[in-house]
Design a protein around this motif. Structure first.
Motif, short mmCIF file in Angstrom:
data_model
loop_
_atom_site.label_atom_id
_atom_site.label_comp_id
_atom_site.label_asym_id
_atom_site.label_seq_id
_atom_site.Cartn_x
_atom_site.Cartn_y
_atom_site.Cartn_z
N LEU A 109 3.02 4.46 -6.35
CA LEU A 109 3.47 4.55 -7.86
C LEU A 109 2.60 5.57 -8.41
O LEU A 109 3.23 6.39 -9.20
CB LEU A 109 3.43 2.97 -8.27
CG LEU A 109 3.64 2.95 -9.69
CD1 LEU A 109 5.48 3.02 -9.58
CD2 LEU A 109 3.41 1.61 -10.32
N HIS A 280 -8.76 -2.81 -8.43
CA HIS A 280 -9.84 -2.11 -7.96
C HIS A 280 -10.69 -1.09 -8.78
O HIS A 280 -12.03 -1.02 -8.36
CB HIS A 280 -8.92 -1.14 -6.62
CG HIS A 280 -7.97 -1.94 -6.25
ND1 HIS A 280 -6.83 -1.29 -5.41
CD2 HIS A 280 -7.71 -3.41 -6.13
CE1 HIS A 280 -5.96 -2.22 -5.56
NE2 HIS A 280 -6.57 -3.43 -5.40
N LYS A 501 6.85 -10.53 2.35
CA LYS A 501 8.08 -9.35 2.57
C LYS A 501 8.80 -10.02 3.60
O LYS A 501 10.17 -9.63 3.60
CB LYS A 501 7.64 -8.08 2.84
CG LYS A 501 6.68 -7.50 1.55
CD LYS A 501 5.99 -6.19 2.09
CE LYS A 501 4.96 -5.65 1.09
NZ LYS A 501 5.55 -5.11 -0.16
N THR A 602 9.44 -0.63 -4.96
CA THR A 602 9.68 0.56 -5.57
C THR A 602 10.81 1.44 -4.31
O THR A 602 11.67 2.06 -4.76
CB THR A 602 8.54 1.57 -5.64
OG1 THR A 602 7.85 1.52 -4.87
CG2 THR A 602 7.99 1.21 -6.83
C1 26Q Z 1 -7.52 -6.22 -2.58
C2 26Q Z 1 -8.77 -6.98 -2.17
C3 26Q Z 1 -9.44 -6.82 -0.98
C4 26Q Z 1 -8.71 -5.78 -0.25
C5 26Q Z 1 -7.58 -5.18 -0.42
C6 26Q Z 1 -7.11 -5.58 -1.64
C7 26Q Z 1 -5.83 -4.97 -2.05
C8 26Q Z 1 -5.42 -3.61 -1.65
C9 26Q Z 1 -4.12 -3.05 -1.75
C10 26Q Z 1 -4.75 -5.34 -2.79
C11 26Q Z 1 -3.59 -5.13 -3.02
C12 26Q Z 1 -3.29 -3.73 -2.63
C13 26Q Z 1 -1.88 -3.20 -2.77
C14 26Q Z 1 -1.04 -3.77 -3.71
C15 26Q Z 1 0.22 -3.09 -3.58
O1 26Q Z 1 0.76 -2.05 -3.08
N1 26Q Z 1 1.12 -4.03 -4.48
C16 26Q Z 1 2.52 -3.29 -4.73
O2 26Q Z 1 2.51 -2.39 -5.95
C17 26Q Z 1 3.99 -1.87 -6.11
C18 26Q Z 1 3.79 -1.03 -7.38
O3 26Q Z 1 3.65 -1.78 -8.62
C19 26Q Z 1 4.75 -2.96 -6.43
O4 26Q Z 1 5.97 -2.41 -6.27
C20 26Q Z 1 4.85 -3.98 -5.06
O5 26Q Z 1 5.65 -5.10 -5.47
C21 26Q Z 1 3.58 -4.36 -5.05
O6 26Q Z 1 3.29 -5.30 -3.71
#
Ligand code: 26Q
Length: 758
Positions: A109, A280, A501, A602
């Motif tokens: 994204l 993050h 998922k 997406t």
């Molecule tokens: C958090 C804490 C510790 C370690 C890793 C993380 C972590 C890493 C990556 C938490 C989340 C992510 C990624 C999340 C992600 O990709 N979310 C997606 O975002 C998309 C864009 O908005 C959405 O379309 C998806 O639905 C969503 O899952």
């Protein structure tokens, strides 16, 4: 002015110092890279007014050569020059390694947003990290996922080293964050910058046995990998090191650039808008406050300046993905931030007595999302349903306190990469039917509706799909030595592997079909079921699901009775490059998350745009896709998000009851530990998954099983029995994809949150 074929030939031959026909692919690639750099440089324009900084731990940009050539209007003439010299564009593309600087949706994204910002001529730069290895390279060995580093940096890569360094203090030591700049070209638009930070001291030689490395040697490992494994404490601490390097260097860059443009710091919000991509980068809030305080600005005013400057996007409601850091980690790694975070916690507590809205909780954990909501002026979800769920349940207390901060920005995708680049055949046909306007105004795709009953157009859509299937089949053969039929419905589920998922629901369907075919209940059409997914290295059940799918694939392939009708293929190392091959070939797009769990998705939009029909739950942006195309043009099934949320509240879901009460479910689940599977697969993995499905099934696969089987059967029947009707549905999906352009999303962010200058 666009360059002519002759001019391009001359530029490339001057660069390579020889005739193009005698150059290697590598030489041509480097010459093109140089040419693109020059061209994009010329489109950098000075910024007036507010400029956006999109700060994100991930930018899943994918290969850049073709994307940049398209955006600069050079693709067609370059292709012509190469062909005249006996070279193929696709061979040159192969030379480029993919920068996989993201895990999945969130990172991709960010990349789509950068493309749209530049295309809309908006000043918006990215801020992130220059990981030496992106997401791991996945291969399958003995039916299990194996992880290796995925290098993308070389002497000549798109990210250019600069002389700019910023000091960043980590655990009491000062590190120098070096800035690298990567040009982001817009389609017939301006050039923006992706700013990536790195340390000069990173040492790639400390990696051993796959993706293992000493997690304590910060100077050597800080930016070595994207999200190192955080299953242990050293890994989690390393994440904080990474995040702080990014936000501290980023904050210094933002202040420096703003001041250079005349900012007096009190008016920072007139010069900079900062979008915080998930939690993050959340430490940018206390870091900016700290830096402003060092320049003599009082705490209260600094809080106001930062709140006016920053906005936050939430991408998940999964509790385990919401970052809550033990205070102790922050005390160790970023002690300079803790006094600020404590003061922010006090301020938040003065605004609400509700303990659930505090920043530092009673267990001394720091809630990053809470800090974001209190101290930014905007919190947005990424699809209509997701935003409603945030307001009504997950973040309800915050919504009551700050209703004006909450807003929705439904995600989008860039049509340059996800249509023009990945599906040139469809793009060309669209140009012929509706002109070229859709490239800049995505709503013009609706003009296609005029051809809904035009047999020639429908036939051509069928022909294009078939060619794209052939291209995917050829690629699978070349890269994985897998042969697939092109006379079949292509059903694709490609996304990160996660229980929510529900790749396991698809797995149970495949087993069900296996039994049905064996029993002589033949499907309406043959199907190739294709998966692409990486599992987090420490996510055991996710890896078990991969193993089960690989095993089912082998069991089916070995059975000629079944394999005439059903083939299961797992694409190795799913990444942006693979997605670009898979998506245009798809007939049926699997978007089957447990309703309420997928914030948006997406991939669902990419498949739709390329003329696939969605088989999905009423989750994330599927809801809006369904509204766009109407219920006749999408296959929806399963529990609604309300039902799921109530079931969670009542805590009355018992997988075992579903398993025991339904012979079809039991038959499919038990197959996992039956002889056919055990003979081919690993007992430990299969038994663990079997047990998980019966005793836990956190994401309620079993209640949706029957509805899924029925709906998928119907899709298959429609495809086989009424091909013209099917193709009409595809046409409607393409025509209605306009609202899912990231140009629309970015225009909304700009009108409602950023208000950028030009
Ligand atoms: C958090 C804490 C510790 C370690 C890793 C993380 C972590 C890493 C990556 C938490 C989340 C992510 C990624 C999340 C992600 O990709 N979310 C997606 O975002 C998309 C864009 O908005 C959405 O379309 C998806 O639905 C969503 O899952």
């Amino acid at each position: 002015m666009n360059k002519t074929v002759e001019q391009i030939k001359e530029i490339l031959e001057t660069e390579t110092k020889k005739a193009l026909s005698t150059c290697t692919d590598q030489e041509i690639y480097l010459a093109l890279l140089k040419m693109v750099e020059k061209e994009s440089e010329a489109r950098k324009t000075p910024v007036k007014g507010r400029k956006l900084y999109y700060i994100s731990a991930e930018f899943l940009i994918g290969k850049l050569l073709s994307n940049n050539l398209i955006n600069l209007g050079l693709y067609d003439p370059v292709k012509a020059v190469l062909e005249a010299a006996g070279k193929k564009m696709s061979d040159i593309e192969e030379v480029e390694p993919e920068p996989s600087l993201g895990n999945g949706g969130l990172g991709r994204l960010a990349a789509c947003f950068l493309d749209s910002l530049a295309t809309l001529n908006l000043p918006g730069d990215g801020v992130g990290l220059r990981y030496h290895y992106g997401l791991f390279h996945q291969s399958f060995q003995g039916g299990v996922q194996n992880e290796l580093p995925d290098p993308w940096l070389s002497e000549h890569s798109w990210a250019e080293k600069t002389d700019t360094v910023y000091p960043v203090e980590l655990a009491g030591r000062t590190y120098q964050a070096r800035l690298y700049k990567l040009a982001v070209t817009g389609y017939e638009g301006r050039t923006n910058t992706l700013n990536l930070f790195d340390l000069d001291t990173i040492d790639e030689t400390i990696v051993h046995d796959g993706i293992l490395f000493d997690k304590t040697k910060i100077d050597k490992n800080l930016t070595l990998f994207l999200y190192p494994d955080d299953s242990d404490e050293a890994g989690r601490r390393l994440r904080i090191y990474q995040q702080y390097l990014m936000v501290s260097a980023g904050a210094q860059l933002i202040l420096e650039e703003s001041v250079a443009r005349g900012c007096k710091l009190h008016d920072l919000a007139d010069y900079a808008a900062i979008q915080i991509n998930d939690t993050h980068p959340s430490m940018v809030i206390p870091e900016l406050i700290r830096l402003l305080a060092k320049k003599g600005i009082k705490f209260k005013e600094a809080v106001k300046i930062v709140t006016d400057t920053c906005a936050y996007t939430n991408h998940t409601i999964l509790a385990e993905a919401l970052e809550k850091w033990p205070r102790e980690y922050l005390d160790d790694v970023v002690p300079q931030l803790m006094p600020v975070i404590e003061e922010l916690d006090q301020l938040a507590r003065s605004r609400s007595k509700d303990e659930k809205l505090a920043i530092i909780d009673k267990d001394d954990r720091v809630h990053m999302a809470h800090m974001d909501i209190h101290f930014t002026h905007s919190t947005n979800g990424v699809a209509a349903l997701h935003t409603e769920i945030l307001k009504e349940s997950e973040l309800h207390g915050f919504y009551e306190l700050y209703p004006e901060k909450f807003n929705n920005k439904t995600n989008g995708i860039t049509f340059r990469r996800w249509l023009m680049e990945c599906d040139p055949l469809l793009t060309e046909a669209l140009e012929k039917w509706i002109g070229t306007g859709f490239k800049k105004d995505s709503n013009e795709l609706e003009k296609l509706l005029a051809y809904e009953n035009d047999e020639k157009v429908l036939e051509e859509l069928t022909r294009i799909k078939k060619e794209n299937k052939q291209a995917l089949a050829d690629w699978l053969w070349e890269t994985q030595k897998v042969k697939i039929s092109t006379d079949a419905l292509y059903d694709i589920q490609s996304k990160r592997l996660h229980e929510y998922k529900r790749q396991q629901l698809n797995l149970l369907y495949l087993i069900h079909q296996y039994y049905e075919i064996k029993a002589g209940h033949l499907p309406a059409a043959p199907m190739v079921s294709i998966f692409g997914a990486k599992a987090a290295p420490a996510y055991i059940i996710a890896k078990d699901i991969i193993h089960a799918l690989l095993t089912v694939s082998k069991v089916i392939a070995a059975d000629p009775e079944v394999s005439r009708w059903l083939q299961v293929v797992f694409v190795e190392n799913y990444n942006v490059t693979a997605a670009e091959k898979m998506i245009p070939a798809c007939d049926l797009s699997e978007q089957i998350s447990l309703a309420s769990k997928e914030a948006s998705g997406t991939g669902n939009m990419k498949f739709m745009l390329n003329g696939a029909l969605t088989l999905g739950t009423m989750d994330g942006a599927n809801v809006e896709i369904s509204e766009q195309v109407g219920s006749d043009n999408i296959y929806i099934f399963g529990q609604t998000s309300d039902q799921v949320i109530h079931r969670y509240e009542a805590a009355d879901y018992c997988a075992k009851q579903w398993y025991e009460g339904d012979p079809n479910i039991r038959r499919a689940v038990d197959f996992l530990i039956g002889d056919e599977m055990m003979n081919v697969g690993q007992k430990e993995n299969l038994t663990r998954l079997h047990h998980e499905l019966i005793s836990k099934d956190w994401f309620q696969t079993l209640p949706d099983f029957n509805a899924y089987v029925v709906r998928k059967g119907q899709a298959l029947a429609d495809y086989a029995v009424n091909p013209v009707g099917w193709r009409k549905k595809c046409l409607v999906n393409i025509a209605k994809a306009g609202m899912f352009s990231s140009d629309r999303t970015i225009a909304q962010y700009n009108e409602e949150i950023w208000h950028l200058g030009k």
